[in-house]
Scaffold this motif. Structure first.
Motif, mmCIF file in Angstrom:
data_model
loop_
_atom_site.group_PDB
_atom_site.id
_atom_site.type_symbol
_atom_site.label_atom_id
_atom_site.label_comp_id
_atom_site.label_asym_id
_atom_site.label_seq_id
_atom_site.Cartn_x
_atom_site.Cartn_y
_atom_site.Cartn_z
ATOM 1 N N GLY A 171 49.983 46.036 42.581
ATOM 2 C CA GLY A 171 49.882 46.908 43.479
ATOM 3 C C GLY A 171 49.322 48.129 43.073
ATOM 4 O O GLY A 171 48.900 48.933 44.235
ATOM 5 N N VAL A 172 49.077 48.366 41.802
ATOM 6 C CA VAL A 172 48.485 49.683 41.272
ATOM 7 C C VAL A 172 46.709 49.407 40.805
ATOM 8 O O VAL A 172 46.288 50.298 40.275
ATOM 9 N N LEU A 173 46.476 48.073 41.076
ATOM 10 C CA LEU A 173 45.205 47.901 40.566
ATOM 11 C C LEU A 173 44.039 48.995 41.299
ATOM 12 O O LEU A 173 44.156 49.094 42.482
ATOM 13 N N ARG A 174 43.244 49.226 40.195
ATOM 14 C CA ARG A 174 42.230 50.298 40.645
ATOM 15 C C ARG A 174 40.874 49.725 40.384
ATOM 16 O O ARG A 174 39.878 50.228 41.148
ATOM 17 N N LYS A 175 40.561 48.712 39.513
ATOM 18 C CA LYS A 175 39.272 48.079 39.265
ATOM 19 C C LYS A 175 39.443 46.787 38.978
ATOM 20 O O LYS A 175 40.182 46.476 38.228
ATOM 21 N N ILE A 176 38.498 46.065 39.379
ATOM 22 C CA ILE A 176 38.294 44.504 38.925
ATOM 23 C C ILE A 176 36.873 44.134 39.099
ATOM 24 O O ILE A 176 36.155 44.528 39.996
ATOM 25 N N ASN A 177 36.763 43.144 38.183
ATOM 26 C CA ASN A 177 35.312 42.695 38.270
ATOM 27 C C ASN A 177 35.510 41.053 38.418
ATOM 28 O O ASN A 177 36.204 40.398 37.560
ATOM 29 N N ILE A 178 34.830 40.794 39.595
ATOM 30 C CA ILE A 178 35.000 39.164 39.726
ATOM 31 C C ILE A 178 33.701 38.512 39.745
ATOM 32 O O ILE A 178 33.517 37.438 40.201
ATOM 33 N N SER A 179 32.771 39.224 39.237
ATOM 34 C CA SER A 179 31.559 38.559 39.100
ATOM 35 C C SER A 179 31.297 37.204 38.612
ATOM 36 O O SER A 179 32.131 36.936 37.481
ATOM 37 N N GLY A 180 30.464 36.201 38.912
ATOM 38 C CA GLY A 180 30.184 35.070 38.291
ATOM 39 C C GLY A 180 31.238 34.004 38.735
ATOM 40 O O GLY A 180 31.236 33.002 38.202
ATOM 41 N N ASN A 181 32.222 34.323 39.635
ATOM 42 C CA ASN A 181 33.026 33.342 40.321
ATOM 43 C C ASN A 181 32.728 32.854 41.577
ATOM 44 O O ASN A 181 32.489 33.185 42.648
ATOM 45 N N HIS A 182 32.066 31.643 41.246
ATOM 46 C CA HIS A 182 31.238 30.867 42.676
ATOM 47 C C HIS A 182 32.102 30.319 43.709
ATOM 48 O O HIS A 182 31.356 30.195 44.662
ATOM 49 N N PHE A 183 33.571 30.179 43.432
ATOM 50 C CA PHE A 183 34.081 29.726 44.714
ATOM 51 C C PHE A 183 34.758 30.662 45.478
ATOM 52 O O PHE A 183 35.390 30.550 46.434
#
Length: 240
Positions: A192-204
């Motif tokens: 609930g408090v997530l501010r930043k996420i890197n999901i690069s390179g996840n092809h699905f």
């Protein structure tokens, strides 16, 4: 002048040593004298653990006892099974705010759960370039560390054949290989408090992941999406 310096209180030396540009400079200062060694031990807030450090010491408990104020630990340079390292971090008295486990083979689920139950101060977790990283690992992180504010789950190094299947077996679903929209959906509902996420390179991952993150994570400020071939402009426009 040297005599006057000897009479400086530790608080003054802490201010001086804290002005050093990089934490690695504290290592040179610690060799000057025993007093500086004790002072720099207290000032050290970041430590990178590689195979050499671990093998020489045999255990991390002495290291953690020496550097009692560590806030960040980097395991990305370690080559081998990190189960024991994560277990020792979990049961230590440290109050880590950041942990980097990138460049390793996989994340042991039970160790993740223990880490989450013991170290509620953790705010930043980096899991990039893991050999195996699937929905099951992502859900374990989400359920055991709901207070995370920054998460890097980019560029899992999956060994895929030309048909998009892992070279060692044909999976029942993409979730057996890597991350899917379902995993991101669960993550977004838990953190609930997530501010930043890197999901690069996840092809699905598709636009559905962006919809879930932007809708459920109300404090989200940054989503990094590079080399996600199934993400379209429609999904990007939705989060902007």
């Amino acid at each position: 002048m040297a005599k006057k310096c000897n009479h400086l209180p530790d608080d003054c030396w802490e201010v001086i040593l804290n002005r050093l540009d990089h934490h690695s400079h504290l290592e040179a200062s610690s060799l000057a004298c025993k007093r500086f060694l004790l002072i720099t031990n207290e000032l050290r807030t970041h430590f990178a653990i590689n195979a050499t450090i671990f093998i020489r010491g045999g255990t991390l408990s002495k290291l953690f006892a020496r550097f009692r104020h560590l806030k960040s630990v980097d395991l990305s340079g370690f080559r081998g099974h990190i189960d024991r390292l994560i277990l020792e971090i979990a049961v230590s008295d440290l109050k880590l705010e950041s942990l980097d486990v990138s460049n390793n083979n996989c994340l042991p689920l039970e160790c993740l759960k223990l880490l989450g139950s013991k170290m509620k101060s953790l705010r930043v977790l980096k899991c990039s370039y893991l050999r195996v990283f699937r929905d099951i690992e992502l859900v374990a992180i989400a359920e055991s560390m709901p207070w995370l504010e920054e998460l890097d789950i980019s560029h899992p190094e999956m060994d895929l054949d030309r048909d998009g299947y892992p070279v060692y077996q044909r999976p029942l679903s993409p979730g057996d290989v890597g991350l899917t929209d379902e995993g991101i959906k669960v993550l977004s509902s838990k953190l609930g408090v997530l501010r930043k996420i890197n999901i690069s390179g996840n092809h699905f991952l598709t636009d559905k992941s962006l919809f879930a993150l932007s809708s459920n994570c109300v404090f989200m400020k940054e989503i990094v999406i590079l080399r996600c071939s199934l993400v379209t402009l429609h999904g990007i426009e939705f989060v902007m």
